[in-house]
Scaffold this active site. Structure first.
Site, mmCIF file in Angstrom:
data_model
loop_
_atom_site.group_PDB
_atom_site.id
_atom_site.type_symbol
_atom_site.label_atom_id
_atom_site.label_comp_id
_atom_site.label_asym_id
_atom_site.label_seq_id
_atom_site.Cartn_x
_atom_site.Cartn_y
_atom_site.Cartn_z
ATOM 1 N N ASP A 104 0.840 -1.192 0.000
ATOM 2 C CA ASP A 104 0.000 0.000 0.000
ATOM 3 C C ASP A 104 0.883 1.253 0.000
ATOM 4 O O ASP A 104 0.695 2.159 -0.784
ATOM 5 C CB ASP A 104 -0.953 0.008 1.217
ATOM 6 C CG ASP A 104 -0.247 -0.321 2.534
ATOM 7 O OD1 ASP A 104 0.978 -0.580 2.533
ATOM 8 O OD2 ASP A 104 -0.924 -0.324 3.570
ATOM 9 N N ASP A 107 7.052 3.513 3.420
ATOM 10 C CA ASP A 107 7.315 4.650 4.300
ATOM 11 C C ASP A 107 8.801 4.654 4.638
ATOM 12 O O ASP A 107 9.604 5.263 3.936
ATOM 13 C CB ASP A 107 6.407 4.517 5.535
ATOM 14 C CG ASP A 107 6.545 5.682 6.503
ATOM 15 O OD1 ASP A 107 7.467 6.501 6.340
ATOM 16 O OD2 ASP A 107 5.736 5.789 7.436
ATOM 17 N N LYS A 135 6.528 7.327 -0.004
ATOM 18 C CA LYS A 135 6.814 8.585 0.703
ATOM 19 C C LYS A 135 8.193 9.076 0.300
ATOM 20 O O LYS A 135 9.182 8.357 0.427
ATOM 21 C CB LYS A 135 6.698 8.387 2.211
ATOM 22 C CG LYS A 135 5.264 8.102 2.635
ATOM 23 C CD LYS A 135 5.063 8.256 4.120
ATOM 24 C CE LYS A 135 3.691 7.722 4.518
ATOM 25 N NZ LYS A 135 3.480 7.724 5.977
ATOM 26 N N PHE A 156 1.289 11.241 7.278
ATOM 27 C CA PHE A 156 0.496 10.066 7.641
ATOM 28 C C PHE A 156 -0.806 10.082 6.839
ATOM 29 O O PHE A 156 -1.518 11.071 6.812
ATOM 30 C CB PHE A 156 0.202 10.043 9.144
ATOM 31 C CG PHE A 156 -0.412 8.750 9.577
ATOM 32 C CD1 PHE A 156 0.375 7.604 9.676
ATOM 33 C CD2 PHE A 156 -1.764 8.658 9.862
ATOM 34 C CE1 PHE A 156 -0.191 6.385 10.054
ATOM 35 C CE2 PHE A 156 -2.332 7.451 10.242
ATOM 36 C CZ PHE A 156 -1.544 6.315 10.340
ATOM 37 N N ASP A 163 -4.709 2.152 7.522
ATOM 38 C CA ASP A 163 -5.491 2.282 8.750
ATOM 39 C C ASP A 163 -5.029 3.399 9.672
ATOM 40 O O ASP A 163 -3.908 3.898 9.589
ATOM 41 C CB ASP A 163 -5.443 0.974 9.543
ATOM 42 C CG ASP A 163 -4.075 0.760 10.194
ATOM 43 O OD1 ASP A 163 -3.076 0.760 9.460
ATOM 44 O OD2 ASP A 163 -4.013 0.626 11.429
ATOM 45 N N ARG A 169 -9.884 1.642 7.110
ATOM 46 C CA ARG A 169 -9.331 1.024 5.903
ATOM 47 C C ARG A 169 -10.371 1.025 4.780
ATOM 48 O O ARG A 169 -10.046 0.906 3.617
ATOM 49 C CB ARG A 169 -8.927 -0.430 6.169
ATOM 50 C CG ARG A 169 -7.775 -0.603 7.153
ATOM 51 C CD ARG A 169 -7.321 -2.055 7.142
ATOM 52 N NE ARG A 169 -6.488 -2.396 8.276
ATOM 53 C CZ ARG A 169 -5.165 -2.246 8.332
ATOM 54 N NH1 ARG A 169 -4.519 -1.746 7.309
ATOM 55 N NH2 ARG A 169 -4.487 -2.597 9.403
HETATM 56 P P1 IMP Z 1 7.574 0.961 6.257
HETATM 57 O O1 IMP Z 1 8.116 -0.360 6.734
HETATM 58 O O2 IMP Z 1 7.948 2.077 7.180
HETATM 59 O O3 IMP Z 1 7.945 1.256 4.817
HETATM 60 O O4 IMP Z 1 6.008 0.943 6.340
HETATM 61 C C1 IMP Z 1 5.346 -0.220 6.134
HETATM 62 C C2 IMP Z 1 3.895 -0.306 6.465
HETATM 63 O O5 IMP Z 1 3.455 0.592 7.462
HETATM 64 C C3 IMP Z 1 3.067 -0.003 5.257
HETATM 65 O O6 IMP Z 1 2.954 -1.104 4.416
HETATM 66 C C4 IMP Z 1 1.748 0.387 5.881
HETATM 67 O O7 IMP Z 1 0.969 -0.755 6.092
HETATM 68 C C5 IMP Z 1 2.168 1.058 7.175
HETATM 69 N N1 IMP Z 1 2.193 2.523 6.970
HETATM 70 C C6 IMP Z 1 3.244 3.289 6.605
HETATM 71 N N2 IMP Z 1 2.908 4.581 6.462
HETATM 72 C C7 IMP Z 1 1.581 4.634 6.755
HETATM 73 C C8 IMP Z 1 0.616 5.703 6.754
HETATM 74 O O8 IMP Z 1 0.895 6.879 6.468
HETATM 75 N N3 IMP Z 1 -0.660 5.348 7.094
HETATM 76 C C9 IMP Z 1 -1.022 4.080 7.414
HETATM 77 N N4 IMP Z 1 -0.166 3.047 7.405
HETATM 78 C C10 IMP Z 1 1.127 3.319 7.078
HETATM 79 MG MG MG Z 2 1.526 -2.391 4.232
#
Ligand code: IMP
Ligand code: MG
Length: 184
Positions: A104, A107, A135, A156, A163, A169
């Site tokens: 999705d 980040d 991002k 965010f 979520d 969601r």
């Molecule tokens: P990462 O490991 O930091 O790249 O983030 C991984 C997971 O965190 C994503 O696949 C999302 O499910 C959740 N996530 C990251 N950023 C957001 C956000 O802004 N809103 C909601 N869920 C997020």
């Molecule tokens: Mg995810």
């Protein structure tokens, strides 16, 4: 469309249903072209990617298979805990197959990096990555996300699978946290 308030945080409409649909069609068209004559396995990263994956594969016209894995890194916080854990493993044979990982949002990049290493360990023929959102500036990854829906600033976001403390969601539009918290 108006703002939504959740636990005192104000969210404003950011990416509409129509914009998501149009971009999803474009990404699927590229995948259809790139994977012509092959049968990739789409691997959705639960929970967030389930809605995007469902919409994406309905725009895919080549033969394909689908599987899911589930990770946890966030708990219910708005920033990453920095720890990725696997909560549900894959059920498919990855060896020799063309894998398309569907996220999705990327980040920090920790989750997708974890998935990449896990999949490479099983000797796929190829691995590519699709993420509806990326991002800007944050991802700590040394590889590219092959198919990106929208590059967004590091805010965010919620809705369309994403979520807020496990809720919202089901929103059709993607909303972002209003930086100044105002309702206007
Ligand atoms: P990462 O490991 O930091 O790249 O983030 C991984 C997971 O965190 C994503 O696949 C999302 O499910 C959740 N996530 C990251 N950023 C957001 C956000 O802004 N809103 C909601 N869920 C997020
Ligand atoms: Mg995810």
């Amino acid at each position: 469309m108006s703002t939504i308030e959740l636990n005192g945080d104000i969210f404003e409409p950011y990416i509409t249903e129509e914009q998501i649909r149009a971009r999803t069609r474009e990404l699927a068209a590229r995948i259809n072209e790139d994977y012509k004559g092959r049968v990739p396995i789409f691997i959705g990263v639960l929970n967030g990617a389930f809605i995007f994956l469902a919409d994406l594969i309905r725009e895919v016209t080549i033969d394909c298979e689908i599987d899911f894995l589930k990770l946890s890194s966030y708990g219910d916080a708005m920033i990453s805990s920095g720890q990725v854990r696997m909560l549900k493993d894959l059920n498919c044979q990855v060896s020799g197959r063309d894998i398309i990982v569907v996220e999705d949002v990327v980040d920090s990049g920790l989750s997708i990096d974890f998935v990449k290493n896990m999949i490479l360990h099983e000797n796929p023929n190829s691995v590519k990555f699709v993420s509806l959102l990326l991002k800007k500036g944050i991802p700590k990854i040394d590889f590219t996300i092959d198919y990106v829906g929208f590059e967004i600033s590091p805010e965010f976001v919620i809705g369309y699978g994403l979520d807020y403390q496990q809720k919202v969601r089901n929103l059709k539009t993607i909303y972002r946290l209003k930086p100044d918290g105002s309702k206007e």
